[in-house]
Write a protein that holds these residues in place. Structure first.
Motif, PDB file in Angstrom:
ATOM      1  N   GLN A   1      -2.750  -1.518  -2.693  1.00 48.60           N
ATOM      2  CA  GLN A   1      -2.706  -1.237  -4.128  1.00 48.60           C
ATOM      3  C   GLN A   1      -3.984  -0.508  -4.520  1.00 48.60           C
ATOM      4  O   GLN A   1      -5.088  -1.051  -4.375  1.00 48.60           O
ATOM      5  CB  GLN A   1      -2.569  -2.528  -4.936  1.00 48.60           C
TER       6      GLN A   1
ATOM      7  N   THR B   1       0.422  -2.928   7.152  1.00 47.06           N
ATOM      8  CA  THR B   1       0.465  -3.812   5.992  1.00 47.06           C
ATOM      9  C   THR B   1       1.172  -3.109   4.838  1.00 47.06           C
ATOM     10  O   THR B   1       1.027  -1.891   4.660  1.00 47.06           O
ATOM     11  CB  THR B   1      -0.939  -4.238   5.541  1.00 47.06           C
ATOM     12  N   SER B   2       1.946  -3.867   4.079  1.00 44.93           N
ATOM     13  CA  SER B   2       2.583  -3.326   2.875  1.00 44.93           C
ATOM     14  C   SER B   2       1.795  -3.699   1.625  1.00 44.93           C
ATOM     15  O   SER B   2       2.161  -3.302   0.512  1.00 44.93           O
ATOM     16  CB  SER B   2       4.016  -3.872   2.758  1.00 44.93           C
ATOM     17  N   GLN B   3       0.712  -4.436   1.806  1.00 49.43           N
ATOM     18  CA  GLN B   3      -0.069  -4.923   0.662  1.00 49.43           C
ATOM     19  C   GLN B   3      -1.225  -3.964   0.371  1.00 49.43           C
ATOM     20  O   GLN B   3      -2.393  -4.264   0.600  1.00 49.43           O
ATOM     21  CB  GLN B   3      -0.575  -6.338   0.943  1.00 49.43           C
TER      22      GLN B   3
ATOM     23  N   GLN C   1      -6.385 -14.395   4.873  1.00 46.68           N
ATOM     24  CA  GLN C   1      -6.228 -12.965   4.681  1.00 46.68           C
ATOM     25  C   GLN C   1      -7.563 -12.245   4.869  1.00 46.68           C
ATOM     26  O   GLN C   1      -8.624 -12.859   4.859  1.00 46.68           O
ATOM     27  CB  GLN C   1      -5.688 -12.664   3.277  1.00 46.68           C
TER      28      GLN C   1
END
Length: 239
Positions: free
Chosen positions: A11, A7-9, A58
Motif C-alpha cells: 500500500q 506479497t499482496s500487502q 510480520q
C-alpha cells in the motif's frame, strides 16, 4: 543477490510480509532492519523493499522503487497435462514455472494410469512447488495450478487462447508454423498411455492444432517441457 518474496500487502510506499515467508526471512535468514530484499506483487511488478521493523508475526518494509519484472515472457502459456503417475507432475510443474508458463492444468483421460485421489490436498502441495520455483527463477507472477479436469472439458477452454497446440503421437505441423501472432497459447500433452482416437479427434474438432515434436518418442514428463521450450524459443523468450 537480494532474497525474493511475494506479497499482496502493498500500500503506497510500504509493504508487509507475513506467514511462512516472514518467518523464513526473520528467523531463518536472520534479517536485520535496513536490509534490502526484492518484493513481488504477483502481478508482474518488482519492488526493492528495505526492512523497517521485524515483528513477531510480520515484517514491515519501506518501498524504494517499483519496476516491471523482466523475467515474464511476452507470451502466456498454459499447459494441459495428462495426469502422470508417481511424482512426475511435480517435475513438470517445477520446470514449466522456470520456463515461463502461467498455468498448469492436469486432466484425466482414458489411458491415464493414475486415478483421482485427494486432489485438493495435492493441489496445495503443487501450489507451494510453483511458488518456490517462481521465487527461485525470478518470476513476477505466481503461476496457477488448477484442480484436474476430465479431458472432455478441455474444449470449453479453447476460446481463451490464440493457439491450442496438441502434441499427438502421430505427429503434425512444426510448432513454429502455429504461433504467428499468438500471445495466449495452450499446449496439450498426454499421460503415459497417450490418447484414444476418439479423444484426439474431439480435441482436433474443437480447434486444437496437431503438432510434432520430432521423430523420437518422448516420455510424458518430457513432452510438455520440450513443447514449452520450443514455444518460448520461437517467440524470442529464450534469448
Amino acid at each position: 543477490m537480494p532474497h525474493r518474496y511475494f506479497t499482496s500487502q502493498i500500500q503506497g510506499d510500504t509493504a508487509l510480509l507475513t506467514g511462512q515467508d516472514a518467518h523464513h526471512l526473520g528467523r531463518v535468514m536472520r534479517a536485520k532492519p535496513g536490509q534490502e530484499v526484492i518484493l513481488c506483487d504477483g502481478a508482474g511488478y518488482d519492488y526493492t523493499g528495505r526492512i523497517e521493523a521485524i515483528e513477531p508475526e510480520q515484517i514491515r518494509f519501506a518501498l524504494l522503487d517499483k519496476r516491471p519484472c523482466t523475467a515474464e515472457p511476452s507470451v502466456e502459456v498454459t499447459l494441459f497435462v495428462g495426469y502422470p503417475k508417481q511424482d512426475k507432475l511435480e517435475l513438470i510443474l517445477q520446470k514449466a514455472v522456470e520456463l515461463g508458463a502461467v498455468r498448469l492444468v492436469p486432466f484425466f483421460s482414458r489411458y491415464c494410469v493414475t486415478t483421482p485421489k485427494k486432489e485438493e490436498q495435492k493441489n496445495e502441495r503443487y501450489a507451494r512447488i510453483a511458488a518456490e520455483a517462481a521465487k527461485q527463477c525470478g518470476r513476477g507472477i505466481l503461476p496457477q495450478v488448477e484442480l484436474p479436469l476430465d479431458i472432455r472439458q478441455l474444449p470449453q477452454r479453447f476460446a481463451q487462447f490464440d493457439a491450442v497446440l496438441f502434441c499427438y503421437e502421430k505427429g503434425g505441423r512444426p510448432i513454429r508454423d502455429c504461433l504467428a501472432g499468438a500471445k495466449r497459447v495452450a499446449i496439450i500433452t498426454g499421460a503415459e498411455g497417450g490418447f484414444s482416437e476418439e479423444e484426439a479427434q474431439a480435441l482436433i474438432a474443437a480447434g486444437a492444432k496437431v503438432i510434432g515434436l520430432g521423430p523420437r518418442i518422448l516420455r510424458c514428463e518430457t513432452a510438455p517441457i520440450a513443447a514449452l521450450s520450443a514455444v518460448m524459443a520461437f517467440t524470442g523468450n529464450l534469448e
